[in-house]
Motif scaffolding. Structure first.
Motif, mmCIF file in Angstrom:
data_model
loop_
_atom_site.group_PDB
_atom_site.id
_atom_site.type_symbol
_atom_site.label_atom_id
_atom_site.label_comp_id
_atom_site.label_asym_id
_atom_site.label_seq_id
_atom_site.Cartn_x
_atom_site.Cartn_y
_atom_site.Cartn_z
ATOM 1 N N VAL A 146 5.880 4.408 0.612
ATOM 2 C CA VAL A 146 4.761 4.794 -0.256
ATOM 3 C C VAL A 146 4.605 3.804 -1.401
ATOM 4 O O VAL A 146 5.517 3.029 -1.709
ATOM 5 C CB VAL A 146 4.984 6.215 -0.820
ATOM 6 N N ASP A 147 3.421 3.856 -2.026
ATOM 7 C CA ASP A 147 3.221 3.056 -3.232
ATOM 8 C C ASP A 147 3.364 3.975 -4.452
ATOM 9 O O ASP A 147 3.670 5.162 -4.326
ATOM 10 C CB ASP A 147 1.872 2.342 -3.204
ATOM 11 N N ALA A 148 3.137 3.433 -5.637
ATOM 12 C CA ALA A 148 3.384 4.190 -6.870
ATOM 13 C C ALA A 148 2.423 5.356 -7.048
ATOM 14 O O ALA A 148 2.709 6.283 -7.815
ATOM 15 C CB ALA A 148 3.290 3.264 -8.077
ATOM 16 N N ALA A 149 1.299 5.339 -6.355
ATOM 17 C CA ALA A 149 0.337 6.442 -6.460
ATOM 18 C C ALA A 149 0.590 7.520 -5.415
ATOM 19 O O ALA A 149 -0.101 8.536 -5.389
ATOM 20 C CB ALA A 149 -1.090 5.914 -6.317
ATOM 21 N N GLY A 150 1.573 7.297 -4.536
ATOM 22 C CA GLY A 150 1.876 8.287 -3.501
ATOM 23 C C GLY A 150 1.086 8.092 -2.232
ATOM 24 O O GLY A 150 1.036 8.990 -1.389
ATOM 25 N N VAL A 151 0.487 6.928 -2.059
ATOM 26 C CA VAL A 151 -0.247 6.631 -0.824
ATOM 27 C C VAL A 151 0.758 6.168 0.231
ATOM 28 O O VAL A 151 1.572 5.271 -0.021
ATOM 29 C CB VAL A 151 -1.310 5.538 -1.060
ATOM 30 N N VAL A 152 0.698 6.793 1.405
ATOM 31 C CA VAL A 152 1.595 6.415 2.498
ATOM 32 C C VAL A 152 1.091 5.122 3.126
ATOM 33 O O VAL A 152 -0.046 5.052 3.607
ATOM 34 C CB VAL A 152 1.679 7.532 3.554
ATOM 35 N N LEU A 153 1.932 4.091 3.113
ATOM 36 C CA LEU A 153 1.538 2.786 3.633
ATOM 37 C C LEU A 153 1.877 2.633 5.111
ATOM 38 O O LEU A 153 1.096 2.078 5.871
ATOM 39 C CB LEU A 153 2.211 1.680 2.816
ATOM 40 N N TRP A 154 3.046 3.100 5.494
ATOM 41 C CA TRP A 154 3.434 3.115 6.909
ATOM 42 C C TRP A 154 4.673 3.982 7.054
ATOM 43 O O TRP A 154 5.317 4.333 6.052
ATOM 44 C CB TRP A 154 3.692 1.693 7.435
ATOM 45 N N GLU A 155 4.963 4.336 8.283
ATOM 46 C CA GLU A 155 6.164 5.111 8.567
ATOM 47 C C GLU A 155 7.352 4.167 8.702
ATOM 48 O O GLU A 155 7.280 3.178 9.431
ATOM 49 C CB GLU A 155 5.992 5.930 9.852
ATOM 50 N N PHE A 156 8.416 4.473 7.995
ATOM 51 C CA PHE A 156 9.595 3.620 8.018
ATOM 52 C C PHE A 156 10.167 3.568 9.435
ATOM 53 O O PHE A 156 10.483 4.598 10.030
ATOM 54 C CB PHE A 156 10.657 4.155 7.046
ATOM 55 N N GLY A 157 10.258 2.358 9.974
ATOM 56 C CA GLY A 157 10.755 2.190 11.333
ATOM 57 C C GLY A 157 9.718 2.450 12.403
ATOM 58 O O GLY A 157 10.017 2.353 13.595
ATOM 59 N N GLY A 158 8.468 2.764 12.015
ATOM 60 C CA GLY A 158 7.409 3.042 12.983
ATOM 61 C C GLY A 158 6.743 1.781 13.499
ATOM 62 O O GLY A 158 7.148 0.654 13.177
ATOM 63 N N GLU A 159 5.698 1.958 14.303
ATOM 64 C CA GLU A 159 5.015 0.819 14.922
ATOM 65 C C GLU A 159 4.387 -0.109 13.883
ATOM 66 O O GLU A 159 4.294 -1.319 14.094
ATOM 67 C CB GLU A 159 3.935 1.318 15.887
ATOM 68 N N ASP A 160 3.916 0.470 12.770
ATOM 69 C CA ASP A 160 3.248 -0.340 11.748
ATOM 70 C C ASP A 160 4.206 -0.938 10.733
ATOM 71 O O ASP A 160 3.784 -1.674 9.836
ATOM 72 C CB ASP A 160 2.212 0.517 11.002
ATOM 73 N N ASP A 161 5.490 -0.627 10.850
ATOM 74 C CA ASP A 161 6.472 -1.154 9.905
ATOM 75 C C ASP A 161 6.588 -2.664 10.098
ATOM 76 O O ASP A 161 6.925 -3.130 11.192
ATOM 77 C CB ASP A 161 7.831 -0.492 10.147
ATOM 78 N N PRO A 162 6.278 -3.456 9.059
ATOM 79 C CA PRO A 162 6.345 -4.920 9.215
ATOM 80 C C PRO A 162 7.766 -5.427 9.427
ATOM 81 O O PRO A 162 7.959 -6.553 9.886
ATOM 82 C CB PRO A 162 5.754 -5.441 7.898
ATOM 83 N N GLY A 163 8.755 -4.617 9.074
ATOM 84 C CA GLY A 163 10.135 -4.996 9.333
ATOM 85 C C GLY A 163 10.733 -5.976 8.346
ATOM 86 O O GLY A 163 11.905 -6.326 8.467
ATOM 87 N N ASP A 164 9.939 -6.445 7.384
ATOM 88 C CA ASP A 164 10.479 -7.413 6.422
ATOM 89 C C ASP A 164 10.510 -6.851 5.009
ATOM 90 O O ASP A 164 10.616 -7.592 4.033
ATOM 91 C CB ASP A 164 9.647 -8.703 6.443
ATOM 92 N N THR A 165 10.405 -5.521 4.900
ATOM 93 C CA THR A 165 10.407 -4.898 3.585
ATOM 94 C C THR A 165 11.819 -4.874 3.010
ATOM 95 O O THR A 165 12.757 -4.481 3.699
ATOM 96 C CB THR A 165 9.875 -3.447 3.676
ATOM 97 N N PRO A 166 11.989 -5.294 1.751
ATOM 98 C CA PRO A 166 13.317 -5.224 1.137
ATOM 99 C C PRO A 166 13.807 -3.776 1.073
ATOM 100 O O PRO A 166 13.029 -2.835 1.258
ATOM 101 C CB PRO A 166 13.079 -5.791 -0.275
ATOM 102 N N GLN A 167 15.085 -3.602 0.804
ATOM 103 C CA GLN A 167 15.655 -2.265 0.666
ATOM 104 C C GLN A 167 14.885 -1.485 -0.393
ATOM 105 O O GLN A 167 14.690 -1.947 -1.512
ATOM 106 C CB GLN A 167 17.131 -2.357 0.264
ATOM 107 N N LEU A 168 14.429 -0.288 -0.027
ATOM 108 C CA LEU A 168 13.651 0.538 -0.945
ATOM 109 C C LEU A 168 14.397 1.832 -1.254
ATOM 110 O O LEU A 168 15.028 2.416 -0.372
ATOM 111 C CB LEU A 168 12.283 0.875 -0.338
ATOM 112 N N PRO A 169 14.306 2.309 -2.496
ATOM 113 C CA PRO A 169 14.991 3.551 -2.847
ATOM 114 C C PRO A 169 14.265 4.776 -2.279
ATOM 115 O O PRO A 169 13.059 4.741 -2.022
ATOM 116 C CB PRO A 169 14.946 3.559 -4.373
ATOM 117 N N ILE A 170 15.026 5.854 -2.099
ATOM 118 C CA ILE A 170 14.429 7.141 -1.754
ATOM 119 C C ILE A 170 13.775 7.706 -3.012
ATOM 120 O O ILE A 170 14.372 7.691 -4.092
ATOM 121 C CB ILE A 170 15.497 8.129 -1.229
#
Length: 261
Positions: A146-170
């Protein structure tokens, strides 16, 4: 006879001088009217040229969109965005509205905002600002980035996951878009990218009560999202200064008087 001819010449000269004087007087007394008429003619000509230019720009293909440029993209593919904007090709530049662009970009959830620049004769430039992923939100048995406004950008590990996202906090802060979540989002945005990767969880029970858990297990009391930039600077400096001191918790809720334990 010579005297008679001389007299006639004098009469003609006097008559010519009189007519020249009369014409000069007429010009002098009508100068203001002629200047006013000349001003009106110049003004009408300028208006006519402007109307002609607007007509050419708005109603003819001479200044229609033939080139679309996309700037500012990072995760988005420029070619895909240009393809989405292709229906605008052939539209006069002056008729391309922000609503037209917004409707075509609505399929890209990563687009946070954009600006439109019309460059005559035929170039449309769209500069995009992308949403920044700041954390993972756990719901329904999976993680959503998600972004800071709570918009879902993609599902973690899903088809749209670019795979190059740095480690993100829960992000554990109630419902997406709630005051607590928005406070947690502001805190996450304030963290330097390198340091954010060291944060395991951002927890918020309200807009005034935000806490961090680092991957090392260290706890951080953040307080409200106010002065988050300052708090982030103080926290990073404190961690570097106490790296070998066995500190288990930091309190930067009052950044000018931080506490370590």
């Amino acid at each position: 006879m010579a005297s008679e001819n001389g007299g006639l010449a004098a009469v003609w000269r006097a008559a010519f001088a009189r007519r020249r004087h009369d014409r000069a007087e007429v010009r002098r007394f009508t100068r203001r009217r002629r200047n006013r008429r000349r001003g009106w003619l110049i003004g009408l000509s300028a208006v006519g040229l402007l109307i002609a230019f607007v007509a050419v720009a708005v109603f003819t293909p001479v200044m229609s969109v033939r080139t679309i440029e996309v700037q500012g993209t990072n995760r988005l593919d420029d070619a895909e965005v240009v393809a989405a904007l292709a229906p605008l090709e052939g539209t006069p530049l002056a008729q391309v509205s922000n609503d037209d662009v917004e409707a075509l970009l609505s399929e890209f959830v990563l687009v946070q905002s954009y600006t439109v620049q019309r460059t005559p004769p035929s170039t449309l430039v769209v500069r995009v600002t992308e949403r920044e992923p700041i954390g993972r939100y756990q719901a329904g048995g999976g993680d959503s980035v998600v972004d800071a406004a709570g918009v879902v950008l993609w599902e973690f590990g899903g088809e749209d996951d670019p795979g190059d996202t740095p480690q993100l906090p829960i992000i554990d802060a109630g419902a997406l878009g709630s005051e607590a979540f928005l406070a947690a989002g502001r805190v996450a945005l304030a963290l330097p990218d390198e340091f954010r990767a060291e944060v395991a969880e951002i927890h918020a029970t309200s807009a005034e009560n935000v806490e961090l858990t680092l991957t090392s297990g260290v706890q951080v009391t953040w307080g409200s999202a106010e002065h988050s930039q300052r708090k982030a600077q103080v926290l990073v400096a404190l961690i570097e200064a106490t790296a070998d001191s066995g500190v288990t918790s930091y309190d930067v809720s009052s950044p000018d008087t931080p506490v370590t334990r």
